[in-house]
Structures are given as structure tokens and as C-alpha cells.
Design an enzyme around this catalytic site. Sequence first.
Site, PDB file in Angstrom:
ATOM      1  N   GLY A  31     -48.541 -17.011 -37.349  1.00  0.00           N
ATOM      2  CA  GLY A  31     -47.871 -18.213 -37.802  1.00  0.00           C
ATOM      3  C   GLY A  31     -46.892 -18.773 -36.785  1.00  0.00           C
ATOM      4  O   GLY A  31     -46.892 -18.402 -35.619  1.00  0.00           O
ATOM      5  N   HIS A  37     -51.411 -21.808 -29.824  1.00  0.00           N
ATOM      6  CA  HIS A  37     -52.311 -21.585 -30.954  1.00  0.00           C
ATOM      7  C   HIS A  37     -53.274 -22.759 -31.118  1.00  0.00           C
ATOM      8  O   HIS A  37     -54.454 -22.574 -31.417  1.00  0.00           O
ATOM      9  CB  HIS A  37     -51.517 -21.417 -32.253  1.00  0.00           C
ATOM     10  CG  HIS A  37     -50.569 -20.261 -32.258  1.00  0.00           C
ATOM     11  ND1 HIS A  37     -49.211 -20.417 -32.150  1.00  0.00           N
ATOM     12  CD2 HIS A  37     -50.791 -18.930 -32.342  1.00  0.00           C
ATOM     13  CE1 HIS A  37     -48.626 -19.241 -32.192  1.00  0.00           C
ATOM     14  NE2 HIS A  37     -49.566 -18.314 -32.305  1.00  0.00           N
ATOM     15  N   ASP A 150     -51.109 -12.697 -24.279  1.00  0.00           N
ATOM     16  CA  ASP A 150     -51.104 -11.315 -24.757  1.00  0.00           C
ATOM     17  C   ASP A 150     -52.301 -10.597 -24.126  1.00  0.00           C
ATOM     18  O   ASP A 150     -53.248 -10.201 -24.814  1.00  0.00           O
ATOM     19  CB  ASP A 150     -51.177 -11.284 -26.276  1.00  0.00           C
ATOM     20  CG  ASP A 150     -49.968 -11.952 -26.912  1.00  0.00           C
ATOM     21  OD1 ASP A 150     -48.854 -11.437 -26.738  1.00  0.00           O
ATOM     22  OD2 ASP A 150     -50.139 -12.994 -27.570  1.00  0.00           O
ATOM     23  N   ILE A 176     -51.077 -21.246 -22.302  1.00  0.00           N
ATOM     24  CA  ILE A 176     -50.552 -22.606 -22.369  1.00  0.00           C
ATOM     25  C   ILE A 176     -49.055 -22.543 -22.059  1.00  0.00           C
ATOM     26  O   ILE A 176     -48.338 -21.717 -22.635  1.00  0.00           O
ATOM     27  CB  ILE A 176     -50.780 -23.234 -23.758  1.00  0.00           C
ATOM     28  CG1 ILE A 176     -52.278 -23.238 -24.087  1.00  0.00           C
ATOM     29  CG2 ILE A 176     -50.215 -24.644 -23.811  1.00  0.00           C
ATOM     30  CD1 ILE A 176     -53.142 -24.030 -23.123  1.00  0.00           C
TER      31      ILE A 176
END
Length: 279
Positions: A31, A37, A150, A176
Amino acid sequence: MIITKTVKEVKEHVREWKKQGLSIGLVPTMGYLHEGHASLIKKAREDNDIVIVSDFVNPIQFGVGEDLESYPRDFAADCKLCEGLGVDLIFNPSPEEMYLDGFHSHVGVDVLSENLCGKTRPIHFNGVCTVVTKLFNISEANRAYFGQKDAQQLCIVKRMVRDLNYNIEIIGCPIIREDDGLAKSSRNTYLNPEERKAALILNKALTSGKSLLLSGELDADKIKKAITDIINSEPLAKIDYVEIVDTKELQPVKQITGEVLCAIAVYIGKTRLIDNFFA
């Protein structure tokens, strides 16, 4: 767009989509969605008929004293972003829905999880692998999308899928960054203005290290020292690790002979940030 908090409802929708022969792309998130994302969701939208986004702060990947309670959350904003990008379903379960009473099963990957972030976060990747396994099983996705920021997580998930014969394709997507080079991260919100400025030292150090490697320097210790010296020039920065590892086993290398991952973790004030490059 469907919003659901239960495994049962997700499975019901998946069953119908599978009957229609539709492909499913899964974007696992915790989230507080940002442009990083969004890039994963856009890629999933391009590749698949159906896109599922999981929005779940996974408690079992946080250690004692880590930021589980303070981790940023804004589900309403997440829904708005997902709807704008054409997401078909958001899965936003509670911890109790994901980990039923008496839950005792865990999934882990040895060796790859023992270095880098695994040294200071020893339970983290078992928590990641367990929740990702559950999401794969719940969504029955054809493809799942993970960010390169990650990098260790991406390598571990790819290895888990290979080792355990999961019927899913793992897609890694580029980091990004903000206009000034800082890698997008939900934890960037922890930084005050002075720390935000100081955090630019991560990308500055990695850019210098990558340039050194691409210019022909193959001694990993010399590249690590160059990166370390730059980070240490910033008073607010405290190094957790600076490592150059092979991309197969994520083990430190002395001499660079093939593809490597250069990964760093640095505290800026109390906020732990990670960044990396592959070369």
C-alpha cells in the site's frame, strides 16, 4: 473496480476469470502507492487481461522494533490510483484473514536471504516469501510484478519460483526515481526536509560506483570503498551495508567477472533506505 478484503471473494472472481480463459497479473504491494507501484501496475495492465493489486502491510516480515505500526497507509488514495490505472481488483485483507488462528507454516529461501538486508533483518525474507506464496495461491496469477529497488527480494522470489516449480512468471521492473535521483519509496515520507536533501547521497554514491565499474575497474573492494567514502561524506548518513554480490547466489565477490548487484542500505537519521544497481 472490485475491492475485497476476503480470500474467498478473490477466489470466486479468479474462478470466473479462469473459466473465461483470461490471464491474470498480480502486483503485490504494502500500500501507500506511488509512481514506482504505478509503473508495475501499468506493466501488468499491458501484459494481462486482469490485474490484481494486493494492498497489505504484512506483519510477519517486520522484526521487533521495526516500523510496522508507523508504516504509512492511505487506502483511499491507493484505490484512486488503482482505479485510474484500470486495476480490476484490489485485495486488502486484514492480518487475521491472511494468518488464521494457529498459523504455523512458513516459506523461506536459504543462502540468498542470509546476506545484504538479511543480516540485519533475519526474519524479513521468510515473511516475504510466505506472504508472496499465499498471494500466488490465492490469485492463481500468470505473472507477478516486482520492483528492482528491492533487488534482493526480486532475486529471492525468482529463486523460490524456480526451486518450488511455481507456475508463474516473475517480472522485474526498473527503479522509478524522483527528478533528483532518489529512489521512490513509501519510507521517503519519514524524511524531514534536511534528511530528504541528505538522502541524495545514496544515488550520488551509486552513480559514482557504477561509472567506476563501467570504466573498467573490476576490483569490488575499490568500488565499494569509493561508494562508502561518498556516503560517509554526508553527516546524516550511517551505512548499514555496501556490498557487491553475484546475481545468482547473492554472495560477495572480490573480482567482478560477470553480472553483479551493487546494493546499499543507509540510515538517513532514523530512516533506513535501500538502493542498488545491476551491472
